[in-house]
Design an enzyme around this catalytic site. Structure first.
Site, PDB file in Angstrom:
ATOM      1  N   ALA A 126      -0.551   3.752 -14.227  1.00 28.60           N
ATOM      2  CA  ALA A 126       0.906   3.643 -14.054  1.00 28.60           C
ATOM      3  C   ALA A 126       1.112   2.613 -12.953  1.00 28.60           C
ATOM      4  O   ALA A 126       1.189   2.939 -11.774  1.00 28.60           O
ATOM      5  CB  ALA A 126       1.488   5.007 -13.676  1.00 28.60           C
ATOM      6  N   ALA A 128       3.229  -0.494 -12.390  1.00 24.17           N
ATOM      7  CA  ALA A 128       4.303  -1.357 -11.860  1.00 24.17           C
ATOM      8  C   ALA A 128       4.921  -0.763 -10.588  1.00 24.17           C
ATOM      9  O   ALA A 128       5.003   0.451 -10.470  1.00 24.17           O
ATOM     10  CB  ALA A 128       5.392  -1.512 -12.918  1.00 24.17           C
ATOM     11  N   PRO A 129       5.334  -1.613  -9.644  1.00 22.12           N
ATOM     12  CA  PRO A 129       5.365  -3.079  -9.699  1.00 22.12           C
ATOM     13  C   PRO A 129       4.048  -3.751  -9.329  1.00 22.12           C
ATOM     14  O   PRO A 129       3.989  -4.976  -9.318  1.00 22.12           O
ATOM     15  CB  PRO A 129       6.445  -3.441  -8.676  1.00 22.12           C
ATOM     16  CG  PRO A 129       6.384  -2.330  -7.667  1.00 22.12           C
ATOM     17  CD  PRO A 129       6.012  -1.092  -8.434  1.00 22.12           C
ATOM     18  N   GLY A 130       3.001  -2.988  -9.027  1.00 20.14           N
ATOM     19  CA  GLY A 130       1.703  -3.630  -8.888  1.00 20.14           C
ATOM     20  C   GLY A 130       1.131  -3.672  -7.488  1.00 20.14           C
ATOM     21  O   GLY A 130       0.165  -4.397  -7.238  1.00 20.14           O
ATOM     22  N   SER A 131       1.700  -2.880  -6.565  1.00 15.52           N
ATOM     23  CA  SER A 131       1.141  -2.941  -5.210  1.00 15.52           C
ATOM     24  C   SER A 131      -0.317  -2.474  -5.221  1.00 15.52           C
ATOM     25  O   SER A 131      -1.197  -3.134  -4.654  1.00 15.52           O
ATOM     26  CB  SER A 131       1.971  -2.118  -4.220  1.00 15.52           C
ATOM     27  OG  SER A 131       2.267  -0.859  -4.742  1.00 15.52           O
ATOM     28  N   ASP A 195      -1.673   6.750 -10.304  1.00 17.16           N
ATOM     29  CA  ASP A 195      -0.600   6.835  -9.297  1.00 17.16           C
ATOM     30  C   ASP A 195       0.619   7.301 -10.091  1.00 17.16           C
ATOM     31  O   ASP A 195       1.417   6.502 -10.570  1.00 17.16           O
ATOM     32  CB  ASP A 195      -0.400   5.447  -8.679  1.00 17.16           C
ATOM     33  CG  ASP A 195       0.592   5.461  -7.532  1.00 17.16           C
ATOM     34  OD1 ASP A 195       0.590   6.431  -6.757  1.00 17.16           O
ATOM     35  OD2 ASP A 195       1.370   4.492  -7.413  1.00 17.16           O
ATOM     36  N   CYS A 248       3.905  10.047  -4.661  1.00 21.85           N
ATOM     37  CA  CYS A 248       4.688   9.899  -3.429  1.00 21.85           C
ATOM     38  C   CYS A 248       5.653  11.082  -3.335  1.00 21.85           C
ATOM     39  O   CYS A 248       6.825  10.918  -3.051  1.00 21.85           O
ATOM     40  CB  CYS A 248       5.402   8.557  -3.388  1.00 21.85           C
ATOM     41  SG  CYS A 248       6.432   8.226  -4.822  1.00 21.85           S
TER      42      CYS A 248
END
Ligand code: SAM
Length: 479
Positions: A126, A128-131, A195, A248
């Site tokens: 999962a 995006a946004p790709g950190s 994530d 989170c």
């Protein structure tokens, strides 16, 4: 959290039911009411940590090391610079840093803890946004393959744009509900990050609306999705491989309970890898099981949860599926490949690139090495990077060639000044004070890293920035 932050009483009651005895509700609420410290992570594919420290010193940025991530720093900038967002600074536009909340750097630190993931097949379920995708790619140093998946179409676009800005070439993007991976890609990956989509309870310092739709019932609904995703991750993992599960959010329903579901479903075939030694201070957030539960007040961050597992043995998936349809790429011929590198050598002194050249119609793509094993398993939205378009009389290089491989060029690079860089991002040509008598394509550099392509034209460089990337807001200087 701001005065407008919505916090339902029922949420506070719920938090009280699982807040550890050594923490207080007052501290939790007080921390949530203070502003979040901005943090960035150095994109080590484009800049070294020492170069970043030098940049910070020259620009009067106060930086503080994030204890669980070598490349992560809290940043405090002088008041006069605050008119310019970090996202519009030269160092960010160049792709050399990524704005990322400090606690969100922890899952990938856990994934890479005590293990080398270069040359591995890694899945970010999962993404995006790709950190975290970019953090994993940094740890792979552009080797191996990283499959980065995202279910939302709009978020897939931002994931793709971020990979392009950051110069990441070993990623294959896909666009699925991640519960398919166990069925289509059984035992394909050495390491997996899940994530997971979650209720976001840990993000109220940044997002005052994070709890707008909060209820225990919705926590339970999301937990059911997370359980199906973590089962899929188990099947997609090779025996001996590792899985990091993170959210989170704070509730045990979406954290410890999801982990317990994994352990119960696959009994002795999966074990916990305790994270109590991840960094000095980890003991302050470790749970009895060996997971990390980051309460915002401990390190002055957002809330986060991280768990790590090792797959000990194979369990056959009763639901295996295979993809239908033809793979649309063919390998680029040896003779054509030689021609391509002859052109690259003559213009930039580049004789090879990491990966395999593949062709689709007139597009020339560079796939990550060792992608073959994964190529026929699912349909990808994008694999590696497009390096060029093939024309009758040669090749026209693509923007991403420059963001990914500028560091290999021996000639025909041009370091932009601040005002030239502003013109470049606004889509304007770069006027030169002298005619450099150069011909063909040129790689444009900012903060010592490649940001795009131009074309030498007597006393100017023609701007080849893709139209979709043109920016018209305040850039680079705050004055
Ligand atoms: N890992 C990302 C990062 O570090 O930038 C953040 C990921 S965010 C916590 C969760 C992501 O999962 C969202 O982008 C959401 O759109 C996506 N998502 C939601 N449901 C999904 C599903 N069933 N399969 C795959 N992705 C999903």
């Amino acid at each position: 959290m701001t005065p407008n932050t919505y916090i339902p009483d029922t949420f506070i009651e719920d938090v009280k039911s699982y807040l550890p005895a050594h923490l207080t509700l007052d501290d939790y609420i007080k921390t949530c009411q203070s502003p979040l410290r901005p943090a960035v992570r150095v994109n080590t594919q484009k800049m070294t940590i020492d170069q970043f420290k030098k940049y910070a010193e020259i620009n009067n940025w106060q930086i503080e090391q994030v204890p669980w991530c070598d490349a992560g720093f809290w940043v405090s900038r002088p008041d006069e610079q605050q008119a310019l967002s970090i996202g519009n600074t030269d160092i960010h536009l160049s792709g050399a840093i990524y704005s990322q909340e400090a606690s969100s750097m922890m899952p990938v630190s856990a994934l890479t803890f005590n293990q080398d993931i270069t040359d591995c097949h890694v899945l970010d379920m999962a993404a995006a946004p790709g950190s975290k995708t970019s953090q994993i790619a940094n740890a792979q140093s552009n080797t191996g393959v990283l499959v980065a998946n995202e279910y939302s179409s709009s978020r897939l676009k931002s994931l793709s744009a971020n990979m392009q800005r950051l110069g990441i070439a070993n990623v294959a993007l896909s666009h699925f509900d991640a519960s398919i991976f166990g069925d289509y890609m059984e035992t394909c990956f050495d390491h997996i990050l899940l994530d997971a989509p979650c209720s976001g309870e840990g993000t109220i310092r940044k997002d005052p609306d994070a709890l707008k739709n909060w209820s225990v019932e919705s926590n339970q609904d999301i937990a059911n999705v997370q359980k199906s995703l973590i089962e899929s991750a188990f099947y997609a993992l090779k025996p001996g491989g590792t899985l990091v599960y993170s959210t989170c959010t704070l509730t045990p329903l979406e954290n410890q309970d999801v982990c317990r579901h994994l352990l119960n479903t696959f009994a002795d075939c999966i074990t916990i890898e305790p994270l109590d030694n991840l960094f000095p201070g980890a003991e302050k957030i470790v749970t009895d099981e060996g997971y990390l539960h980051v309460w915002p007040q401990i390190f002055d961050t957002e809330g986060f949860f991280v768990a790590k597992f090792k797959k000990q043995a194979h369990v056959a998936n009763p639901n295996i599926k295979t993809k239908k349809g033809r793979f649309p790429f063919v390998a680029y011929s040896k003779k054509q490949t030689e021609l391509f590198f002859r052109e690259l050598d003559s213009q930039f002194g580049i004789r090879s690139l990491p990966g395999s050249l593949m062709m689709r119609d007139k597009e020339l793509w560079l796939f990550p090495d060792c992608f073959d094993a994964l190529s026929e398993k699912i349909k990808y939205s994008r694999i590696g990077i497009q390096v060029a378009t093939i024309h009758k009389n040669g090749f026209r290089l693509c923007h991403e060639f420059a963001t990914c491989f500028a560091h290999l060029a021996q000639k025909n690079t041009y370091q932009l000044s601040i005002s030239e860089a502003m013109s470049y991002f606004k889509g304007q040509d770069i006027k030169l004070s002298i005619n450099p008598n150069s011909k063909g394509e040129v790689i444009l550099m900012l903060c010592e890293t490649g940001i795009g392509l131009g074309k030498w034209q007597q006393s100017k460089i023609k701007n080849n920035l893709p139209r979709s990337l043109i920016k018209n807001n305040q850039l680079i200087t705050w004055e």
